[in-house]
Motif scaffolding. Structure first.
Motif, PDB file in Angstrom:
ATOM      1  N   HIS A  16       0.810  -1.212   0.000  1.00 46.92           N
ATOM      2  CA  HIS A  16       0.000   0.000   0.000  1.00 46.92           C
ATOM      3  C   HIS A  16       0.854   1.278   0.000  1.00 46.92           C
ATOM      4  CE1 HIS A  16      -3.098  -2.896   1.152  1.00 46.92           C
ATOM      5  NE2 HIS A  16      -3.963  -1.985   0.734  1.00 46.92           N
ATOM      6  N   LYS A  17       2.174   1.099   0.037  1.00 43.48           N
ATOM      7  CA  LYS A  17       3.118   2.223   0.039  1.00 43.48           C
ATOM      8  C   LYS A  17       2.776   3.235   1.130  1.00 43.48           C
ATOM      9  CE  LYS A  17       4.341   1.645  -4.725  1.00 43.48           C
ATOM     10  NZ  LYS A  17       3.592   1.364  -5.897  1.00 43.48           N
ATOM     11  N   THR A  18       2.554   2.688   2.323  1.00 42.60           N
ATOM     12  CA  THR A  18       2.174   3.503   3.467  1.00 42.60           C
ATOM     13  C   THR A  18       3.366   3.642   4.402  1.00 42.60           C
ATOM     14  OG1 THR A  18      -0.025   2.522   3.306  1.00 42.60           O
ATOM     15  CG2 THR A  18       0.476   3.725   5.312  1.00 42.60           C
ATOM     16  N   PRO A  19       3.701   4.868   4.786  1.00 40.82           N
ATOM     17  CA  PRO A  19       4.798   5.055   5.748  1.00 40.82           C
ATOM     18  C   PRO A  19       4.433   4.474   7.113  1.00 40.82           C
ATOM     19  CG  PRO A  19       4.205   7.140   4.680  1.00 40.82           C
ATOM     20  CD  PRO A  19       3.159   6.136   4.309  1.00 40.82           C
ATOM     21  N   GLN A  20       5.427   3.990   7.818  1.00 40.34           N
ATOM     22  CA  GLN A  20       5.197   3.438   9.148  1.00 40.34           C
ATOM     23  C   GLN A  20       4.538   4.465  10.060  1.00 40.34           C
ATOM     24  OE1 GLN A  20       9.088   2.043  10.349  1.00 40.34           O
ATOM     25  NE2 GLN A  20       8.650  -0.033   9.618  1.00 40.34           N
ATOM     26  N   LYS A  21       4.905   5.723   9.935  1.00 40.11           N
ATOM     27  CA  LYS A  21       4.339   6.766  10.783  1.00 40.11           C
ATOM     28  C   LYS A  21       2.833   6.892  10.585  1.00 40.11           C
ATOM     29  CE  LYS A  21       4.660  11.596  12.183  1.00 40.11           C
ATOM     30  NZ  LYS A  21       3.467  11.437  12.920  1.00 40.11           N
ATOM     31  N   GLU A  22       2.364   6.765   9.362  1.00 43.22           N
ATOM     32  CA  GLU A  22       0.926   6.872   9.092  1.00 43.22           C
ATOM     33  C   GLU A  22       0.151   5.752   9.783  1.00 43.22           C
ATOM     34  OE1 GLU A  22      -2.143   6.723   5.315  1.00 43.22           O
ATOM     35  OE2 GLU A  22      -0.111   7.469   4.965  1.00 43.22           O
ATOM     36  N   ILE A  23       0.699   4.555   9.731  1.00 42.15           N
ATOM     37  CA  ILE A  23       0.032   3.426  10.383  1.00 42.15           C
ATOM     38  C   ILE A  23       0.102   3.583  11.898  1.00 42.15           C
ATOM     39  CG2 ILE A  23      -0.047   0.926  10.649  1.00 42.15           C
ATOM     40  CD1 ILE A  23       1.239   0.837   7.818  1.00 42.15           C
ATOM     41  N   GLY A  28      -2.529   4.957  17.036  1.00 45.48           N
ATOM     42  CA  GLY A  28      -2.345   5.747  18.244  1.00 45.48           C
ATOM     43  C   GLY A  28      -1.110   5.362  19.027  1.00 45.48           C
ATOM     44  N   ILE A  29      -0.082   4.914  18.291  1.00 45.33           N
ATOM     45  CA  ILE A  29       1.181   4.510  18.918  1.00 45.33           C
ATOM     46  C   ILE A  29       2.335   5.229  18.224  1.00 45.33           C
ATOM     47  CG2 ILE A  29       0.307   2.251  19.641  1.00 45.33           C
ATOM     48  CD1 ILE A  29       1.783   1.020  17.237  1.00 45.33           C
ATOM     49  N   SER A  30       3.520   5.106  18.784  1.00 41.76           N
ATOM     50  CA  SER A  30       4.692   5.729  18.172  1.00 41.76           C
ATOM     51  C   SER A  30       5.181   4.876  16.990  1.00 41.76           C
ATOM     52  CB  SER A  30       5.820   5.848  19.199  1.00 41.76           C
ATOM     53  OG  SER A  30       6.337   4.567  19.519  1.00 41.76           O
ATOM     54  N   PRO A  31       5.883   5.508  16.050  1.00 43.55           N
ATOM     55  CA  PRO A  31       6.469   4.730  14.954  1.00 43.55           C
ATOM     56  C   PRO A  31       7.403   3.630  15.476  1.00 43.55           C
ATOM     57  CG  PRO A  31       6.487   7.039  14.380  1.00 43.55           C
ATOM     58  CD  PRO A  31       6.067   6.948  15.830  1.00 43.55           C
ATOM     59  N   LEU A  52      -5.849  -2.439  12.141  1.00 39.55           N
ATOM     60  CA  LEU A  52      -5.012  -2.886  11.024  1.00 39.55           C
ATOM     61  C   LEU A  52      -5.829  -3.626   9.975  1.00 39.55           C
ATOM     62  CD1 LEU A  52      -1.843  -4.087  12.950  1.00 39.55           C
ATOM     63  CD2 LEU A  52      -1.934  -2.221  11.285  1.00 39.55           C
ATOM     64  N   ALA A  53      -6.719  -4.499  10.404  1.00 43.70           N
ATOM     65  CA  ALA A  53      -7.554  -5.245   9.462  1.00 43.70           C
ATOM     66  C   ALA A  53      -8.417  -4.290   8.642  1.00 43.70           C
ATOM     67  CB  ALA A  53      -8.417  -6.261  10.205  1.00 43.70           C
ATOM     68  N   ASP A  54      -9.006  -3.301   9.301  1.00 40.60           N
ATOM     69  CA  ASP A  54      -9.824  -2.323   8.583  1.00 40.60           C
ATOM     70  C   ASP A  54      -8.973  -1.436   7.676  1.00 40.60           C
ATOM     71  OD1 ASP A  54     -12.142  -3.268   9.778  1.00 40.60           O
ATOM     72  OD2 ASP A  54     -12.225  -1.674  11.282  1.00 40.60           O
ATOM     73  N   PHE A  55      -7.819  -1.037   8.156  1.00 38.44           N
ATOM     74  CA  PHE A  55      -6.917  -0.171   7.390  1.00 38.44           C
ATOM     75  C   PHE A  55      -6.557  -0.819   6.052  1.00 38.44           C
ATOM     76  CE2 PHE A  55      -2.913   1.838   6.270  1.00 38.44           C
ATOM     77  CZ  PHE A  55      -3.084   3.164   6.661  1.00 38.44           C
ATOM     78  N   TYR A  56      -6.265  -2.119   6.089  1.00 36.08           N
ATOM     79  CA  TYR A  56      -5.846  -2.830   4.884  1.00 36.08           C
ATOM     80  C   TYR A  56      -6.966  -3.605   4.202  1.00 36.08           C
ATOM     81  CZ  TYR A  56      -1.074  -1.747   6.222  1.00 36.08           C
ATOM     82  OH  TYR A  56       0.093  -1.098   6.547  1.00 36.08           O
ATOM     83  N   GLY A  57      -8.132  -3.683   4.839  1.00 33.35           N
ATOM     84  CA  GLY A  57      -9.254  -4.407   4.242  1.00 33.35           C
ATOM     85  C   GLY A  57      -9.034  -5.903   4.189  1.00 33.35           C
ATOM     86  N   VAL A  58      -8.409  -6.447   5.232  1.00 34.75           N
ATOM     87  CA  VAL A  58      -8.162  -7.889   5.299  1.00 34.75           C
ATOM     88  C   VAL A  58      -8.827  -8.469   6.548  1.00 34.75           C
ATOM     89  CG1 VAL A  58      -5.981  -7.763   4.037  1.00 34.75           C
ATOM     90  CG2 VAL A  58      -5.959  -7.627   6.538  1.00 34.75           C
ATOM     91  N   SER A  59      -8.893  -9.789   6.609  1.00 30.67           N
ATOM     92  CA  SER A  59      -9.494 -10.449   7.764  1.00 30.67           C
ATOM     93  C   SER A  59      -8.491 -10.563   8.913  1.00 30.67           C
ATOM     94  CB  SER A  59      -9.980 -11.849   7.375  1.00 30.67           C
ATOM     95  OG  SER A  59      -8.876 -12.709   7.143  1.00 30.67           O
TER      96      SER A  59
END
Length: 73
Positions: A16-23, A28-31, A52-59
Motif C-alpha cells: 500500500h506504500k504507506t509510511p510506518q508513521k501513518e500506520i 495511536g502509537i509511536s512509529p 489494522l484489518a480495517d486499514f488494509y481491508g483484510v481479515s
C-alpha cells in the motif's frame, strides 16, 4: 500469534506504500512501537488488530496467519 503476523503487516504496508508513521498514527502509537510489530518483537492488542484489518481491508485470520484468504467474509 504466529510470526506470520509481522511478515504480513510489513508486506501489506509495502504493498500500500504507506509510511510506518501513518500506520502508527492510525493505531495511536509511536512509529518505534509500530516497528516492533514488523520485527515480531511485539503484537497489537485486539483493538489494534481491528484497526489494522480495517486499514488494509483484510481479515483478522489473515493478519494472524490463520488463513491465506485476505478478504473478510
Amino acid at each position: 500469534m504466529s510470526n506470520l503476523f509481522s511478515v504480513r503487516v510489513k508486506e501489506l504496508r509495502k504493498e500500500h506504500k504507506t509510511p510506518q508513521k501513518e500506520i502508527a498514527d492510525a493505531l495511536g502509537i509511536s512509529p518505534r512501537a509500530y516497528r516492533f510489530y514488523e520485527s515480531g518483537d511485539r503484537y497489537p492488542d485486539f483493538e489494534g488488530l481491528l484497526i489494522l484489518a480495517d486499514f488494509y481491508g483484510v481479515s483478522l485470520d489473515y493478519l494472524a496467519g490463520r488463513s491465506e484468504l485476505r478478504e473478510r467474509k
